[in-house]
Design a protein around this motif. Structure first.
Motif, mmCIF file in Angstrom:
data_model
loop_
_atom_site.group_PDB
_atom_site.id
_atom_site.type_symbol
_atom_site.label_atom_id
_atom_site.label_comp_id
_atom_site.label_asym_id
_atom_site.label_seq_id
_atom_site.Cartn_x
_atom_site.Cartn_y
_atom_site.Cartn_z
ATOM 1 N N ILE A 159 0.847 -1.187 0.000
ATOM 2 C CA ILE A 159 0.000 0.000 0.000
ATOM 3 C C ILE A 159 0.883 1.238 0.000
ATOM 4 C CG2 ILE A 159 -2.029 -1.030 1.084
ATOM 5 C CD1 ILE A 159 -1.111 0.206 3.772
ATOM 6 N N THR A 160 0.347 2.309 -0.539
ATOM 7 C CA THR A 160 1.024 3.604 -0.487
ATOM 8 C C THR A 160 0.025 4.622 0.061
ATOM 9 O OG1 THR A 160 0.418 4.081 -2.768
ATOM 10 C CG2 THR A 160 2.594 3.122 -2.409
ATOM 11 N N LEU A 161 0.551 5.679 0.654
ATOM 12 C CA LEU A 161 -0.288 6.751 1.178
ATOM 13 C C LEU A 161 -0.151 7.977 0.294
ATOM 14 C CD1 LEU A 161 0.390 6.264 4.986
ATOM 15 C CD2 LEU A 161 -1.619 5.591 3.680
ATOM 16 N N SER A 162 -1.115 8.880 0.400
ATOM 17 C CA SER A 162 -1.139 10.061 -0.454
ATOM 18 C C SER A 162 0.036 11.001 -0.188
ATOM 19 C CB SER A 162 -2.466 10.805 -0.292
ATOM 20 O OG SER A 162 -2.751 11.043 1.076
ATOM 21 N N GLN A 163 0.685 10.867 0.968
ATOM 22 C CA GLN A 163 1.891 11.643 1.251
ATOM 23 C C GLN A 163 2.718 10.920 2.305
ATOM 24 O OE1 GLN A 163 -1.000 14.804 2.462
ATOM 25 N NE2 GLN A 163 0.674 15.355 3.812
ATOM 26 N N ALA B 296 -3.748 1.002 -3.197
ATOM 27 C CA ALA B 296 -3.088 -0.293 -3.361
ATOM 28 C C ALA B 296 -1.904 -0.100 -4.302
ATOM 29 C CB ALA B 296 -4.050 -1.309 -3.944
ATOM 30 N N ASP B 297 -0.885 -0.925 -4.139
ATOM 31 C CA ASP B 297 0.285 -0.883 -5.015
ATOM 32 C C ASP B 297 0.417 -2.264 -5.648
ATOM 33 O OD1 ASP B 297 2.613 -0.247 -6.289
ATOM 34 O OD2 ASP B 297 3.887 -0.439 -4.520
ATOM 35 N N PRO B 298 0.222 -2.419 -6.949
ATOM 36 C CA PRO B 298 -0.126 -1.362 -7.916
ATOM 37 C C PRO B 298 -1.596 -0.955 -7.798
ATOM 38 C CG PRO B 298 -0.062 -3.479 -9.015
ATOM 39 C CD PRO B 298 0.385 -3.731 -7.586
ATOM 40 N N VAL B 299 -1.926 0.251 -8.272
ATOM 41 C CA VAL B 299 -3.293 0.770 -8.109
ATOM 42 C C VAL B 299 -4.328 -0.064 -8.855
ATOM 43 C CG1 VAL B 299 -2.640 3.144 -7.579
ATOM 44 C CG2 VAL B 299 -2.925 2.459 -9.957
ATOM 45 N N ASP B 300 -3.925 -0.777 -9.899
ATOM 46 C CA ASP B 300 -4.872 -1.602 -10.654
ATOM 47 C C ASP B 300 -4.824 -3.081 -10.240
ATOM 48 O OD1 ASP B 300 -2.389 -2.220 -11.682
ATOM 49 O OD2 ASP B 300 -2.974 -2.006 -13.789
ATOM 50 N N ALA B 301 -4.356 -3.344 -9.014
ATOM 51 C CA ALA B 301 -4.293 -4.721 -8.518
ATOM 52 C C ALA B 301 -5.689 -5.333 -8.499
ATOM 53 C CB ALA B 301 -3.698 -4.736 -7.108
ATOM 54 N N SER B 302 -5.745 -6.653 -8.648
ATOM 55 C CA SER B 302 -7.035 -7.340 -8.703
ATOM 56 C C SER B 302 -7.837 -7.169 -7.418
ATOM 57 C CB SER B 302 -6.815 -8.825 -8.991
ATOM 58 O OG SER B 302 -5.976 -9.406 -8.012
ATOM 59 N N ALA C 190 -7.458 -4.467 -5.303
ATOM 60 C CA ALA C 190 -7.184 -3.088 -4.858
ATOM 61 C C ALA C 190 -8.275 -2.541 -3.943
ATOM 62 C CB ALA C 190 -6.987 -2.168 -6.056
ATOM 63 N N SER C 191 -9.544 -2.696 -4.317
ATOM 64 C CA SER C 191 -10.619 -2.117 -3.501
ATOM 65 C C SER C 191 -10.689 -2.775 -2.122
ATOM 66 C CB SER C 191 -11.963 -2.190 -4.215
ATOM 67 O OG SER C 191 -12.327 -3.534 -4.442
ATOM 68 N N ASP C 192 -10.435 -4.086 -2.053
ATOM 69 C CA ASP C 192 -10.443 -4.781 -0.761
ATOM 70 C C ASP C 192 -9.284 -4.311 0.114
ATOM 71 O OD1 ASP C 192 -12.652 -6.280 -1.492
ATOM 72 O OD2 ASP C 192 -11.442 -7.957 -2.236
ATOM 73 N N VAL C 193 -8.119 -4.145 -0.493
ATOM 74 C CA VAL C 193 -6.934 -3.700 0.245
ATOM 75 C C VAL C 193 -7.170 -2.304 0.821
ATOM 76 C CG1 VAL C 193 -4.509 -2.993 -0.020
ATOM 77 C CG2 VAL C 193 -5.308 -5.161 -1.005
ATOM 78 N N VAL C 194 -7.726 -1.407 0.004
ATOM 79 C CA VAL C 194 -7.980 -0.036 0.456
ATOM 80 C C VAL C 194 -9.051 -0.013 1.548
ATOM 81 C CG1 VAL C 194 -8.850 2.231 -0.259
ATOM 82 C CG2 VAL C 194 -7.175 1.014 -1.683
ATOM 83 N N SER C 195 -10.135 -0.746 1.351
ATOM 84 C CA SER C 195 -11.226 -0.710 2.339
ATOM 85 C C SER C 195 -10.830 -1.352 3.664
ATOM 86 C CB SER C 195 -12.489 -1.359 1.787
ATOM 87 O OG SER C 195 -12.283 -2.721 1.539
ATOM 88 N N ALA C 196 -9.839 -2.238 3.657
ATOM 89 C CA ALA C 196 -9.398 -2.907 4.887
ATOM 90 C C ALA C 196 -8.404 -2.065 5.686
ATOM 91 C CB ALA C 196 -8.762 -4.254 4.544
ATOM 92 N N ALA C 197 -7.964 -0.955 5.135
ATOM 93 C CA ALA C 197 -6.927 -0.151 5.794
ATOM 94 C C ALA C 197 -7.410 0.440 7.110
ATOM 95 C CB ALA C 197 -6.458 0.960 4.865
ATOM 96 N N PHE D 47 0.272 -5.431 4.844
ATOM 97 C CA PHE D 47 0.913 -4.239 4.277
ATOM 98 C C PHE D 47 0.838 -3.063 5.243
ATOM 99 C CE2 PHE D 47 -1.208 -6.084 0.279
ATOM 100 C CZ PHE D 47 -0.147 -6.941 0.040
ATOM 101 N N THR D 48 1.916 -2.292 5.311
ATOM 102 C CA THR D 48 1.911 -1.084 6.127
ATOM 103 C C THR D 48 2.563 0.063 5.370
ATOM 104 O OG1 THR D 48 4.014 -1.576 7.195
ATOM 105 C CG2 THR D 48 2.037 -2.336 8.334
#
Length: 89
Positions: free
Chosen positions: A7-11, A28-34, A36-43, A78-79
């Motif tokens: 994962i990456t953060l906006s800054q 998510a890294d990469p942003v088009d990962a299969s 991605a939405s699950d990784v972002v929502s789990a943060a 991921f952190t």
């Protein structure tokens, strides 16, 4: 598409004055990962020193007092971190 590898953060750093807020976002890294939405929502976000700055579930940092802290976002294994410096208002 492959699954996310991190994962990456906006800054990576944020400078705020006491009482100010700033929202950081997770990608998510990469942003088009299969997954991605699950990784972002789990943060989830945590502050290493809530006396300096707090962070809400949506990534909004609130500066509480002068000092420095680290905001850590975690999604699964991921952190990613943001170094926060708070100065006087």
């Amino acid at each position: 598409m492959a699954p996310a590898t991190g994962i990456t953060l906006s800054q990576k750093t944020a400078s705020l004055k006491v009482g100010a807020t700033k929202q950081i976002t997770v990608s998510a890294d990469p942003v088009d990962a299969s997954d991605a939405s699950d990784v972002v929502s789990a943060a989830k976000f945590v502050s290493s020193d809530t006396g300096v700055a707090t962070v809400a579930a949506d990534g909004t940092i609130t500066a509480v007092a002068v000092g420095s802290t680290t905001i850590t976002a975690t999604s699964g294994s991921f952190t990613a971190t943001v170094a926060v410096t708070v100065s006087a208002a």
